[in-house]
Design a protein around this motif. Structure first.
Motif, PDB file in Angstrom:
ATOM      1  N   PRO A 111       0.817  -1.229   0.000  1.00  0.00           N
ATOM      2  CA  PRO A 111       0.000   0.000   0.000  1.00  0.00           C
ATOM      3  C   PRO A 111       0.842   1.266   0.000  1.00  0.00           C
ATOM      4  N   LEU A 112       2.049   1.211   0.583  1.00  0.00           N
ATOM      5  CA  LEU A 112       2.906   2.400   0.583  1.00  0.00           C
ATOM      6  C   LEU A 112       3.316   2.781  -0.832  1.00  0.00           C
ATOM      7  N   ILE A 113       3.597   1.786  -1.661  1.00  0.00           N
ATOM      8  CA  ILE A 113       3.986   2.068  -3.050  1.00  0.00           C
ATOM      9  C   ILE A 113       2.841   2.714  -3.799  1.00  0.00           C
ATOM     10  N   ALA A 114       1.652   2.117  -3.686  1.00  0.00           N
ATOM     11  CA  ALA A 114       0.495   2.643  -4.417  1.00  0.00           C
ATOM     12  C   ALA A 114       0.165   4.067  -3.975  1.00  0.00           C
ATOM     13  N   ALA A 115       0.089   4.283  -2.661  1.00  0.00           N
ATOM     14  CA  ALA A 115      -0.237   5.622  -2.165  1.00  0.00           C
ATOM     15  C   ALA A 115       0.890   6.606  -2.476  1.00  0.00           C
ATOM     16  N   GLY A 116       2.138   6.149  -2.371  1.00  0.00           N
ATOM     17  CA  GLY A 116       3.262   7.026  -2.696  1.00  0.00           C
ATOM     18  C   GLY A 116       3.240   7.458  -4.147  1.00  0.00           C
ATOM     19  N   LEU A 117       2.858   6.559  -5.040  1.00  0.00           N
ATOM     20  CA  LEU A 117       2.753   6.924  -6.458  1.00  0.00           C
ATOM     21  C   LEU A 117       1.703   8.007  -6.667  1.00  0.00           C
ATOM     22  N   GLY A 118       0.589   7.906  -5.926  1.00  0.00           N
ATOM     23  CA  GLY A 118      -0.444   8.932  -6.052  1.00  0.00           C
ATOM     24  C   GLY A 118       0.057  10.295  -5.614  1.00  0.00           C
ATOM     25  N   VAL A 119       0.756  10.334  -4.489  1.00  0.00           N
ATOM     26  CA  VAL A 119       1.300  11.604  -3.998  1.00  0.00           C
ATOM     27  C   VAL A 119       2.383  12.120  -4.940  1.00  0.00           C
ATOM     28  N   ALA A 120       3.242  11.215  -5.443  1.00  0.00           N
ATOM     29  CA  ALA A 120       4.321  11.624  -6.352  1.00  0.00           C
ATOM     30  C   ALA A 120       3.764  12.201  -7.646  1.00  0.00           C
ATOM     31  N   LEU A 121       2.715  11.585  -8.179  1.00  0.00           N
ATOM     32  CA  LEU A 121       2.107  12.105  -9.408  1.00  0.00           C
ATOM     33  C   LEU A 121       1.573  13.515  -9.190  1.00  0.00           C
ATOM     34  N   ALA A 122       0.918  13.734  -8.056  1.00  0.00           N
ATOM     35  CA  ALA A 122       0.420  15.079  -7.755  1.00  0.00           C
ATOM     36  C   ALA A 122       1.570  16.066  -7.628  1.00  0.00           C
ATOM     37  N   PHE A 123       2.675  15.637  -7.008  1.00  0.00           N
ATOM     38  CA  PHE A 123       3.845  16.511  -6.902  1.00  0.00           C
ATOM     39  C   PHE A 123       4.334  16.941  -8.280  1.00  0.00           C
ATOM     40  N   ARG A 124       4.334  16.019  -9.226  1.00  0.00           N
ATOM     41  CA  ARG A 124       4.847  16.345 -10.566  1.00  0.00           C
ATOM     42  C   ARG A 124       3.972  17.368 -11.279  1.00  0.00           C
ATOM     43  N   ILE A 125       2.733  17.500 -10.844  1.00  0.00           N
ATOM     44  CA  ILE A 125       1.841  18.500 -11.443  1.00  0.00           C
ATOM     45  C   ILE A 125       1.873  19.796 -10.644  1.00  0.00           C
ATOM     46  N   GLY A 126       2.670  19.817  -9.586  1.00  0.00           N
ATOM     47  CA  GLY A 126       2.730  21.005  -8.759  1.00  0.00           C
ATOM     48  C   GLY A 126       1.641  21.060  -7.717  1.00  0.00           C
ATOM     49  N   MET A 127       1.058  19.903  -7.383  1.00  0.00           N
ATOM     50  CA  MET A 127      -0.019  19.854  -6.393  1.00  0.00           C
ATOM     51  C   MET A 127       0.416  18.990  -5.211  1.00  0.00           C
ATOM     52  N   PHE A 128      -0.192  19.250  -4.057  1.00  0.00           N
ATOM     53  CA  PHE A 128       0.133  18.522  -2.835  1.00  0.00           C
ATOM     54  C   PHE A 128      -1.116  17.769  -2.381  1.00  0.00           C
ATOM     55  N   ASN A 129      -1.090  16.476  -2.581  1.00  0.00           N
ATOM     56  CA  ASN A 129      -2.212  15.645  -2.173  1.00  0.00           C
ATOM     57  C   ASN A 129      -1.977  15.182  -0.739  1.00  0.00           C
TER      58      ASN A 129
END
Length: 424
Positions: A111-129
């Motif tokens: 679950p850490l990988i999946a959730a981390g990917l979601g947060v990382a993707l938002a970071f790449r768009i300049g957003m903080f999830n």
């Protein structure tokens, strides 16, 4: 006449020197050294809290070797227990028992990988999830409801529960994306507030008969998932590792493809670098915010689905997220918001979680020290100049300034030579 300026031009660096600079100035070496520093500080804390070390420190000046021996025993014993509880147990009687710690690491990492990917993707768009907990809870509620409410064939039941859970996480994050796109509301505030909404909403459903509460129970817990909806195990019943780990690997490939090979990923990265320039280039920035949060929420939702369909299938409570929603932020930061970096960071933090309990049981080391180590990793990653200073690494900013000064000096010498030549 133009005078020669060869003596003012610096010779080009050699191939090995250039390679050395790329390695020592890269992000990867900073992440590795941040982990090393965190482990060193963690070792100091372990030694400081150890009773044998404290006792031997009382007569340090008469027999200093006893203190150093106690420090070595405390630190080496703790980290040895951490390794054997997270990677490989050398004292196990069978190979299956020996590799079980690593399978537990992968289970915690899923679950850490999946959730981390979601947060990382938002970071790449300049957003903080920051709404991982709420998105995981909504995804868990949706997947669990399908898992215990319907009678469907094996495989189909699992897929339907998976899709519903991922969609619930995506829609919950999409609220923040929509508000960001249409009203300019800051996603940090919105996602944090949505966490509270999700917690109390799911808690109400867990306490309400006919919704998520298990029949005949007064506790806020859901019924067990039916066998047809449970993610299958990967290595047999003696291991907890389940198919969710394969889904996390697939999600890593998907995020890598989106960011590196698709036009949508190019637009995501463009908006993350400079939304104003992206808007001038014709990119619909508002849609990118919405799409980005939808995908981010879906990935975080996958973490919640992995929990209720793979790890905890006997019914979930309000604590199903287990802090993963916030740990995912740390994982994404350590992974430098890259798909495979996040994957590796998720496994590392899974090892900390799996090994921390073993370290506590074997050496009576407080589990909080592992949390401190994780926090220190983020602290050191956020301060690259500090890491470079401690390990005497070359600074890219300093080298850049030196190169600029060298170019200015060479340009000044060239102009002076041209002026002298013209005067003659």
């Amino acid at each position: 006449m133009i005078a020669s300026t060869d003596k003012t031009d610096a010779p080009p660096p050699g191939k090995w020197h250039d390679t050395f600079l790329r390695i020592t100035q890269g992000n990867a070496i900073i992440s590795v050294l941040a982990i090393v520093l965190a482990l060193i500080v963690g070792g100091i804390m372990i030694a400081a809290t150890d009773e044998d070390v404290q006792a031997s420190a009382g007569y340090f000046f008469s027999r200093p070797a006893d203190t150093f021996a106690a420090i070595w025993d405390a630190v080496s014993g703790a980290y040895s227990a951490l390794f054997q509880s997270a990677v490989y147990n050398f004292g196990a009687p069978t190979f299956a028992r020996a590799i079980r710690p690593f399978t537990e690491t992968l289970t915690f990492a899923t679950p850490l990988i999946a959730a981390g990917l979601g947060v990382a993707l938002a970071f790449r768009i300049g957003m903080f999830n920051i709404g991982g907990r709420g998105q995981m809870l909504m995804a868990s509620a949706g997947a669990s409801w399908v898992a215990f409410s319907f009678d469907l064939p094996w495989g189909i039941h699992m897929i339907v529960a998976l899709v519903v859970g991922v969609a619930a996480g995506a829609l919950w994050a999409g609220i923040a994306g929509l508000l960001k796109a249409r009203t300019g509301a800051h996603e940090v505030i919105v996602t944090i507030m949505l966490n509270y909404v999700a917690v109390y909403l799911v808690l109400w459903m867990l306490r309400t008969p006919g919704l998520l509460q298990a029949p005949g129970s007064n506790n806020p817990t859901s019924p067990a998932s039916k066998d047809t909806a449970i993610l299958p195990g990967l290595l047999g019943p003696q291991f907890n590792l389940h198919f969710g780990f394969i889904l996390s690997i697939a999600a890593t490939f998907l995020v890598w493809w989106i960011l590196s090979r698709s036009s949508l990923g190019f637009q995501f990265r463009a908006v993350g670098e400079n939304p104003n320039a992206a808007r001038v280039a014709g990119i619909n920035v508002k849609n990118m915010y919405l799409f980005g949060m939808l995908i981010s929420g879906a990935l975080v939702g996958l973490a919640g689905v992995n929990q209720v369909l793979g790890t905890i299938t006997s019914g979930f409570t309000i604590d199903i997220d287990a802090g993963i929603g916030f740990d995912a932020i740390t994982v994404a930061l350590l992974g430098r918001s890259t798909p495979w970096g996040t994957f590796a960071a998720g496994i590392l933090f899974g090892a900390f979680k799996a090994g921390g309990f073993g370290m506590q049981a074997a050496e009576q080391i407080p589990i909080d020290i592992v949390t401190v180590v994780q926090s220190l990793i983020v602290l050191f990653i956020a301060a690259p100049p500090l890491v470079r200073t401690i390990f005497f690494l070359p600074s890219p900013e300093r080298d850049r300034r030196r190169q600029e000064k060298a170019r200015e000096k060479a340009l000044t010498a060239r102009v002076e030579s041209d002026v002298e030549g013209a005067a003659k």
